[in-house]
Design a protein around this motif. Structure first.
Motif, mmCIF file in Angstrom:
data_model
loop_
_atom_site.group_PDB
_atom_site.id
_atom_site.type_symbol
_atom_site.label_atom_id
_atom_site.label_comp_id
_atom_site.label_asym_id
_atom_site.label_seq_id
_atom_site.Cartn_x
_atom_site.Cartn_y
_atom_site.Cartn_z
ATOM 1 N N ASN A 32 -39.605 70.935 17.425
ATOM 2 C CA ASN A 32 -39.518 69.651 17.307
ATOM 3 C C ASN A 32 -39.524 68.970 15.835
ATOM 4 N N ARG A 33 -39.251 69.866 14.905
ATOM 5 C CA ARG A 33 -39.023 69.277 13.632
ATOM 6 C C ARG A 33 -37.639 69.766 13.029
ATOM 7 N N GLY A 246 -42.595 66.236 22.364
ATOM 8 C CA GLY A 246 -42.647 65.400 21.271
ATOM 9 C C GLY A 246 -43.384 63.674 21.671
ATOM 10 N N GLY A 247 -43.068 62.679 21.078
ATOM 11 C CA GLY A 247 -43.699 61.645 21.194
ATOM 12 C C GLY A 247 -42.730 60.632 22.107
ATOM 13 N N ASP A 248 -43.279 59.839 22.816
ATOM 14 C CA ASP A 248 -42.223 58.718 23.730
ATOM 15 C C ASP A 248 -41.526 59.590 24.498
ATOM 16 N N THR A 249 -41.816 60.746 25.066
ATOM 17 C CA THR A 249 -41.263 61.481 26.324
ATOM 18 C C THR A 249 -41.499 60.657 27.501
ATOM 19 N N GLY A 264 -38.040 67.212 22.790
ATOM 20 C CA GLY A 264 -38.051 66.367 21.590
ATOM 21 C C GLY A 264 -38.489 64.743 22.118
ATOM 22 N N SER A 265 -38.688 64.134 21.137
ATOM 23 C CA SER A 265 -39.253 62.670 21.182
ATOM 24 C C SER A 265 -38.114 61.718 21.884
ATOM 25 N N ARG A 266 -38.610 60.986 22.947
ATOM 26 C CA ARG A 266 -37.634 59.867 23.537
ATOM 27 C C ARG A 266 -36.820 60.802 24.547
ATOM 28 N N PRO A 282 -34.153 65.418 20.794
ATOM 29 C CA PRO A 282 -34.440 64.201 20.889
ATOM 30 C C PRO A 282 -33.496 63.272 21.717
#
Length: 312
Positions: A32-33, A246-249, A264-266, A282
């Protein structure tokens, strides 16, 4: 102290296709980076405060990832190459105006390693080398002949002598004195290798240091990309515990996540989906009831059904 690093980001990523059709290889997510962030972190740990990154393929991805052209308090100077990629030496020459100020590090944007660079930097300074290569004794093609007593590289890929003992891997990390830039013609598409061979033949100081500590991967292939995630899943102290979320998943009810999975995010994972050893980029979407094993989901289109070892 070496404060400037040139990170190669312009490559086409042909060995990683179709994944590199979606984003440039240095920006593929690893746990995730973006991959290039690991290079930045390693360089910052060794004193870098200024990055120069050449771009070509899908260059807009770098602007989206680093909209303020900064990372970790360091400035990033993006140098776009068009209409064609200039390769390693051409890329260096294209950034000559910012690299002339002093010794700098070159770091391939498609590698991931936690090797200490201190011996490399120390040897370069101690021996007054023009260029010093970071070498390893395993992990990939062994193409470098090296005289350890003199600390000098003596051949590359047996191009100068068929009898050369090619025993070392070139990691894609090297320290460069600015006088090396004088060897490179302006505006030419050319690799550093011909100039390294020129240096060897002419007796110039092309040094080397064997750095076998830590890990080193070339993430140029899908296989290595998956291997790295499995490695970090088995070594949670180095990068956190899998799965990486990740965030906002949006992960619906009844979803089963197992193994070295990174989401990943989203990203959106539908009801009852099952993911094992998968990398979800993401913004990607996995439909309800999907069964995915060892897949990379890029987000180009929503994914549904059962798939194994697929790029989706």
């Amino acid at each position: 102290m070496v404060s400037t690093a040139f990170v190669l980001g312009a490559g086409l990523g042909t060995r990683l296709r179709p994944l590199s059709n979606v984003r440039p290889k240095p920006l593929i997510p690893v746990c995730n980076r973006p991959l290039i962030a690991y290079a930045f972190d390693r360089l910052i740990a060794h004193g870098a405060t200024h990055f120069v990154v050449n771009t070509h393929w899908l260059a807009e991805g770098f602007a989206a990832e680093f909209p303020d052209a900064r990372y970790g308090g360091c400035t990033i100077d993006f140098r776009h190459e068009a209409p064609e990629i200039l390769e390693t030496a051409g890329g260096l020459k294209n950034a000559e105006d910012v690299l002339r100020g002093g010794t700098f590090i070159v770091y391939n944007g498609d590698i991931l390693c936690d090797t200490s660079l201190e011996p490399l930097l120390a040897a370069h300074a101690a021996h007054g080398n023009e260029v010093t290569l970071c070498l390893r004794s395993s992990g990939g093609p062994l193409e470098i002949a090296f005289d350890s007593e003199r600390g000098r590289v003596t051949d590359i890929g047996r191009r100068l002598s068929a009898q050369s003992a090619s025993q070392y891997l070139f990691t894609g990390i090297y320290v460069v004195s600015p006088r090396f830039l004088d060897r490179i013609p302006s505006g030419k598409k050319v690799s550093v290798i011909p100039f390294f061979l020129e240096m060897i033949a002419g007796g110039a100081k092309l040094g080397g240091v064997v750095c076998d500590d830590g890990n080193w991967w070339d993430l140029g292939t899908r296989e290595k990309y998956m291997v790295v995630h499995r490695h970090f899943a088995a070594s949670p102290e180095t990068i956190g515990r899998a799965p990486w979320i990740g965030g906002d998943t949006e992960i619906a009810s009844g979803v089963a996540i197992d193994g070295a999975t990174a989401i990943g995010s989203r990203a959106r994972i539908g009801v009852g989906a099952e993911l094992r050893d998968c990398i979800v980029w993401p913004g990607a979407e996995v439909a309800a009831g999907s069964h995915l094993d060892s897949c990379v989901i890029t987000g180009a289109v929503p994914v549904a059904g059962s798939h194994q070892n697929a790029d989706l």
